[in-house]
Design a protein around this motif. Structure first.
Motif, PDB file in Angstrom:
ATOM      1  N   TYR B 279      41.360  50.125  -2.906  1.00 57.98           N
ATOM      2  CA  TYR B 279      42.199  50.436  -1.751  1.00 57.98           C
ATOM      3  C   TYR B 279      42.151  49.223  -0.830  1.00 57.98           C
ATOM      4  CZ  TYR B 279      43.766  52.657   2.596  1.00 57.98           C
ATOM      5  OH  TYR B 279      44.439  52.967   3.761  1.00 57.98           O
ATOM      6  N   SER B 280      43.315  48.726  -0.447  1.00 57.07           N
ATOM      7  CA  SER B 280      43.324  47.527   0.401  1.00 57.07           C
ATOM      8  C   SER B 280      44.363  47.675   1.503  1.00 57.07           C
ATOM      9  CB  SER B 280      43.649  46.292  -0.445  1.00 57.07           C
ATOM     10  OG  SER B 280      44.845  46.501  -1.170  1.00 57.07           O
ATOM     11  N   ALA B 281      44.260  46.834   2.511  1.00 58.73           N
ATOM     12  CA  ALA B 281      45.227  46.870   3.609  1.00 58.73           C
ATOM     13  C   ALA B 281      45.363  45.485   4.209  1.00 58.73           C
ATOM     14  CB  ALA B 281      44.784  47.857   4.689  1.00 58.73           C
ATOM     15  N   HIS B 282      46.518  45.233   4.791  1.00 58.32           N
ATOM     16  CA  HIS B 282      46.745  43.932   5.417  1.00 58.32           C
ATOM     17  C   HIS B 282      47.913  44.032   6.373  1.00 58.32           C
ATOM     18  CE1 HIS B 282      46.420  39.581   5.711  1.00 58.32           C
ATOM     19  NE2 HIS B 282      45.353  39.665   4.937  1.00 58.32           N
ATOM     20  N   ILE B 283      47.948  43.160   7.365  1.00 61.00           N
ATOM     21  CA  ILE B 283      49.155  43.099   8.189  1.00 61.00           C
ATOM     22  C   ILE B 283      50.154  42.132   7.550  1.00 61.00           C
ATOM     23  CG2 ILE B 283      48.182  43.798  10.415  1.00 61.00           C
ATOM     24  CD1 ILE B 283      48.212  40.737  11.127  1.00 61.00           C
ATOM     25  N   VAL B 284      51.420  42.335   7.888  1.00 58.92           N
ATOM     26  CA  VAL B 284      52.495  41.518   7.339  1.00 58.92           C
ATOM     27  C   VAL B 284      53.328  40.998   8.512  1.00 58.92           C
ATOM     28  CG1 VAL B 284      54.404  41.508   5.684  1.00 58.92           C
ATOM     29  CG2 VAL B 284      52.627  43.261   5.509  1.00 58.92           C
ATOM     30  N   PRO B 285      53.578  39.676   8.580  1.00 60.60           N
ATOM     31  CA  PRO B 285      54.472  39.198   9.638  1.00 60.60           C
ATOM     32  C   PRO B 285      55.893  39.679   9.348  1.00 60.60           C
ATOM     33  CG  PRO B 285      53.277  37.364   8.597  1.00 60.60           C
ATOM     34  CD  PRO B 285      53.096  38.576   7.731  1.00 60.60           C
ATOM     35  N   GLU B 286      56.529  40.302  10.331  1.00 60.25           N
ATOM     36  CA  GLU B 286      57.875  40.852  10.131  1.00 60.25           C
ATOM     37  C   GLU B 286      58.867  40.312  11.147  1.00 60.25           C
ATOM     38  OE1 GLU B 286      59.075  42.989   7.853  1.00 60.25           O
ATOM     39  OE2 GLU B 286      57.293  43.938   6.976  1.00 60.25           O
ATOM     40  N   GLY B 287      58.404  39.435  12.022  1.00 57.77           N
ATOM     41  CA  GLY B 287      59.244  39.011  13.148  1.00 57.77           C
ATOM     42  C   GLY B 287      60.259  37.934  12.793  1.00 57.77           C
ATOM     43  N   GLY B 288      60.098  37.305  11.625  1.00 56.36           N
ATOM     44  CA  GLY B 288      61.028  36.248  11.229  1.00 56.36           C
ATOM     45  C   GLY B 288      60.909  35.025  12.115  1.00 56.36           C
ATOM     46  N   LEU B 289      62.000  34.286  12.151  1.00 55.79           N
ATOM     47  CA  LEU B 289      62.040  33.001  12.847  1.00 55.79           C
ATOM     48  C   LEU B 289      61.614  33.087  14.317  1.00 55.79           C
ATOM     49  CD1 LEU B 289      62.920  30.364  11.533  1.00 55.79           C
ATOM     50  CD2 LEU B 289      65.190  30.711  12.478  1.00 55.79           C
ATOM     51  N   GLU B 290      62.065  34.157  14.992  1.00 52.94           N
ATOM     52  CA  GLU B 290      61.849  34.274  16.441  1.00 52.94           C
ATOM     53  C   GLU B 290      60.380  34.370  16.830  1.00 52.94           C
ATOM     54  OE1 GLU B 290      64.440  34.228  18.526  1.00 52.94           O
ATOM     55  OE2 GLU B 290      65.973  34.279  16.946  1.00 52.94           O
ATOM     56  N   SER B 291      59.555  34.914  15.925  1.00 50.76           N
ATOM     57  CA  SER B 291      58.167  35.131  16.338  1.00 50.76           C
ATOM     58  C   SER B 291      57.220  34.068  15.772  1.00 50.76           C
ATOM     59  CB  SER B 291      57.711  36.523  15.912  1.00 50.76           C
ATOM     60  OG  SER B 291      57.714  36.602  14.508  1.00 50.76           O
ATOM     61  N   MET B 292      57.805  33.048  15.119  1.00 53.81           N
ATOM     62  CA  MET B 292      56.950  31.991  14.557  1.00 53.81           C
ATOM     63  C   MET B 292      56.235  31.198  15.649  1.00 53.81           C
ATOM     64  SD  MET B 292      59.057  30.148  11.495  1.00 53.81           S
ATOM     65  CE  MET B 292      57.943  28.722  11.514  1.00 53.81           C
ATOM     66  N   PRO B 293      55.001  30.786  15.387  1.00 55.14           N
ATOM     67  CA  PRO B 293      54.334  29.885  16.346  1.00 55.14           C
ATOM     68  C   PRO B 293      54.892  28.472  16.187  1.00 55.14           C
ATOM     69  CG  PRO B 293      52.979  30.134  14.410  1.00 55.14           C
ATOM     70  CD  PRO B 293      54.178  31.023  14.196  1.00 55.14           C
ATOM     71  N   GLN B 294      54.498  27.586  17.071  1.00 59.70           N
ATOM     72  CA  GLN B 294      54.765  26.167  16.847  1.00 59.70           C
ATOM     73  C   GLN B 294      53.923  25.753  15.636  1.00 59.70           C
ATOM     74  OE1 GLN B 294      55.798  23.769  19.754  1.00 59.70           O
ATOM     75  NE2 GLN B 294      55.170  21.866  18.809  1.00 59.70           N
ATOM     76  N   VAL B 295      54.540  25.054  14.672  1.00 62.05           N
ATOM     77  CA  VAL B 295      53.835  24.812  13.405  1.00 62.05           C
ATOM     78  C   VAL B 295      53.050  23.493  13.371  1.00 62.05           C
ATOM     79  CG1 VAL B 295      55.305  26.305  12.016  1.00 62.05           C
ATOM     80  CG2 VAL B 295      55.953  23.902  12.337  1.00 62.05           C
ATOM     81  N   TYR B 296      53.114  22.737  14.465  1.00 62.86           N
ATOM     82  CA  TYR B 296      52.317  21.503  14.503  1.00 62.86           C
ATOM     83  C   TYR B 296      51.819  21.271  15.928  1.00 62.86           C
ATOM     84  CZ  TYR B 296      56.550  19.626  16.599  1.00 62.86           C
ATOM     85  OH  TYR B 296      57.610  19.441  17.432  1.00 62.86           O
ATOM     86  N   GLY B 297      50.697  20.554  16.024  1.00 63.94           N
ATOM     87  CA  GLY B 297      50.164  20.157  17.323  1.00 63.94           C
ATOM     88  C   GLY B 297      49.516  18.803  17.139  1.00 63.94           C
ATOM     89  N   HIS B 298      48.694  18.395  18.094  1.00 67.04           N
ATOM     90  CA  HIS B 298      48.012  17.109  17.948  1.00 67.04           C
ATOM     91  C   HIS B 298      46.836  17.281  16.989  1.00 67.04           C
ATOM     92  CE1 HIS B 298      47.334  13.093  20.191  1.00 67.04           C
ATOM     93  NE2 HIS B 298      47.063  12.975  18.915  1.00 67.04           N
ATOM     94  N   GLY B 299      46.986  16.776  15.791  1.00 64.08           N
ATOM     95  CA  GLY B 299      45.906  16.881  14.802  1.00 64.08           C
ATOM     96  C   GLY B 299      45.841  18.213  14.088  1.00 64.08           C
ATOM     97  N   ILE B 300      46.893  19.027  14.168  1.00 63.87           N
ATOM     98  CA  ILE B 300      46.850  20.332  13.504  1.00 63.87           C
ATOM     99  C   ILE B 300      48.221  20.747  12.963  1.00 63.87           C
ATOM    100  CG2 ILE B 300      47.134  21.569  15.728  1.00 63.87           C
ATOM    101  CD1 ILE B 300      45.253  23.771  14.461  1.00 63.87           C
ATOM    102  N   LEU B 301      48.196  21.371  11.784  1.00 63.81           N
ATOM    103  CA  LEU B 301      49.410  21.935  11.184  1.00 63.81           C
ATOM    104  C   LEU B 301      49.144  23.406  10.847  1.00 63.81           C
ATOM    105  CD1 LEU B 301      50.439  19.114   8.651  1.00 63.81           C
ATOM    106  CD2 LEU B 301      51.596  19.687  10.790  1.00 63.81           C
ATOM    107  N   VAL B 302      50.206  24.200  10.847  1.00 66.70           N
ATOM    108  CA  VAL B 302      50.056  25.632  10.551  1.00 66.70           C
ATOM    109  C   VAL B 302      50.908  25.989   9.330  1.00 66.70           C
ATOM    110  CG1 VAL B 302      50.160  27.967  11.508  1.00 66.70           C
ATOM    111  CG2 VAL B 302      49.858  26.006  13.048  1.00 66.70           C
ATOM    112  N   VAL B 303      50.306  26.669   8.355  1.00 67.37           N
ATOM    113  CA  VAL B 303      51.011  26.947   7.090  1.00 67.37           C
ATOM    114  C   VAL B 303      50.943  28.441   6.723  1.00 67.37           C
ATOM    115  CG1 VAL B 303      50.659  24.618   6.137  1.00 67.37           C
ATOM    116  CG2 VAL B 303      48.923  26.382   5.768  1.00 67.37           C
TER     117      VAL B 303
END
Lengths: 90, 431
Positions: B279-303
């Motif tokens: 039995y497992s569970a997880h959250i799923v992002p459902e917000g699409g483009l509008e709820s995305m974070p900024q995908v880069y910063g100084h010295g950091i990327l988000v994937v």
């Protein structure tokens, strides 16, 4: 199939310290909705006799739904490395 | 881990996005450390689920031939559920049976360790059982991480820590998490023999079926059910919007919803005699483009999921292909930044450009309006109910003489479809 029977299918490595904290006073005073009771798929949160929230952190599936729903008092982190649920299928 | 170690890249999380990034960076000769909090890669991961491979072939040529894939999906079903009836549309396609196959069901606790092994062969170092607790900062830029009380310095940190990303939060790249931007899924893995699966779903050896359900099973809440056939297990689950669960009166627990889903006559015979093994569970992002974070910063990327790269169009649910591609594009960005020795936001913004040029952000852009469209409760109560009831009335022969088909249809349409339906239809046209 009860939630306990479901959780009994999973492998857990239980840490002695909880990765979930709640400020019971604040929780009682500020929260009417008690969303944590319903959004948690593992029923980690149940209502105690005094209206306090009881936490069974041992069965947490680490999904994060509770923290998204609770805007009052929940302090939730992932369990320490090597602890918590260990899926064999996923 | 020794104190104040320095590597070129630290990746937080050995899921698909993190491992894809590690694989490419290590192949290019960069020094990569992947830190994973689970006992092994995949031990904290959950999918429905199925992986679409075609979009990924150019990113990872020949990689998938040896992968521990479950079944290639040749049969797609969509079921609209009413209270006592349902309508299922089934697509069987010869095209889906052609190699290379279109999509495969997978189990993450098998798939991720295999991908980790491939990345390790290229030279990536994967450290399990270690939770990253914090980012290290110097003059407004990320210079490393803290894990198990050890500091590790790096030119770039890649946040690949999943749908609930503490790294995005700590880097200040995210928006406030809103319940309407996330769903929570609960799944059972049910053991059945390979032969029983093939017989029940009408599949040839190795073929698989995927089935999505919507309607009364979620009691009117945003969400649905899913079923994927693996080699000798079935992945069966429900996904419901977090805000829908919060607003439900009286409150309803997800695991009970899963239990009643299993009892539905559309599902029960498919899993009859099967043994639940997880039995497992997880959250799923459902917000699409509008709820995305900024995908880069100084010295950091988000994937991957940490960047909210997931898409549910009602017919197709995807995210793992986005995760793998985003990891590869982050790796490309880092290799280019490394040549310039520049890890500033201006330099790392290249990653966002690459995402926009790729199928990942193009896909999310095309379906930009879908998350708001899917918040419409009529999709989960009125329409599936009306559809299955209307068909039921058309097919029913009672004691009274059968009326004209058009009469039945007209009455059913008037019952179910009000002015709002015209607006809903117009909105379908726009997506």
């Amino acid at each position: 199939m009860s939630i306990d029977a479901k959780l009994a299918l999973d492998a857990f490595k239980i840490d002695e310290e909880s990765h979930i904290q709640i400020d019971q006073t604040r929780c009682k005073e500020r929260c009417q909705t008690r969303y944590c009771l319903y959004v948690c798929p593992a029923q980690v949160y149940t209502l105690g006799q005094e209206g306090e929230i009881l936490i069974r952190y041992e069965g947490c599936l680490e999904c994060g739904a509770c923290t998204i729903a609770c805007d009052t008092t929940l302090a939730w982190n992932y369990p320490r490395g090597g602890f918590g649920v260990q899926y064999r299928f996923g | 881990m020794a104190e104040a170690e320095k590597v070129e890249v630290v990746i937080v999380g050995a899921g698909l996005a993190g491992l894809a990034c590690a694989y490419h960076l290590a192949a290019a000769g960069l020094e990569v450390l992947v830190i994973e909090r689970g006992d092994f890669p995949g031990s904290k991961n959950v999918t429905g689920g199925r992986l679409y491979l075609h979009p990924l072939r150019s990113f990872f040529p020949h990689l998938w031939e040896e992968a521990p894939l479950e079944r290639h999906v040749t049969k797609e079903r969509l079921t609209a559920m009413g209270k006592g009836s349902s309508v299922t549309v089934e697509l069987s396609s010869e095209r889906f049976k052609e190699k290379p196959y279109h999509s495969h069901t997978i189990l993450r606790a098998k798939f991720d360790p295999w991908l980790a092994e491939r990345a390790a062969q290229k030279g990536a170092i994967i450290v399990p059982k270690s939770r990253v607790d914090d980012l290290l900062w110097q003059e407004g830029r990320v210079i490393g991480i803290v894990a198990s009380e050890a500091e590790i310095h790096a030119d770039v940190v890649v946040a690949a820590d999943g749908a609930f990303s503490f790294m995005v939060e700590k880097a200040g790249l995210g928006k406030r998490r809103k319940p309407q931007d996330y769903a929570v899924g609960a799944k059972e893995v049910i053991e059945l023999t390979s032969g029983a699966i093939e017989e029940r779903f009408g599949l040839s050896h190795g073929e698989g079926a995927a089935q999505l359900f919507f309607g009364s099973l979620t009691e009117g809440m945003f969400g649905g059910g899913f079923l994927y056939t693996n080699i000798d297990t079935i992945s069966l689950g429900v996904v419901v919007g977090i805000n829908a669960l919060m607003e439900k009166e009286p409150g309803f627990e997800l695991h009970r919803l899963l239990d009643s889903f299993k009892e539905r006559p559309e599902v029960k015979p498919l899993i009859e005699g099967g043994h639940p093994v997880e039995y497992s569970a997880h959250i799923v992002p459902e917000g699409g483009l509008e709820s995305m974070p900024q995908v880069y910063g100084h010295g950091i990327l988000v994937v991957g999921d940490a960047a909210g790269l997931a898409l549910n169009t009602g017919l197709i649910v995807r995210g793992m292909d986005f995760a793998l591609a985003s990891g590869a594009l982050a790796a490309q960005t880092i290799m280019e930044a490394k040549k310039r020795n520049d890890f500033s936001p201006a330099s790392l913004s290249r990653y966002e450009e690459l995402l926009k040029e790729s199928f990942v952000l193009k896909g999310l852009e095309t379906f930009r309006e879908v998350p708001r469209f899917l918040q419409n409760p009529r999709l989960f109560n009125l329409y599936p109910q009306a559809l299955s009831e209307s068909l039921e009335r058309l097919m029913w022969i009672g004691e009274e003489p059968k009326e004209k088909i058009s009469t039945t249809l007209w009455r059913e349409a008037r019952r179910a479809f009000r002015f709002s339906a015209v607006r809903d239809l117009l909105r379908v046209w726009r997506i």
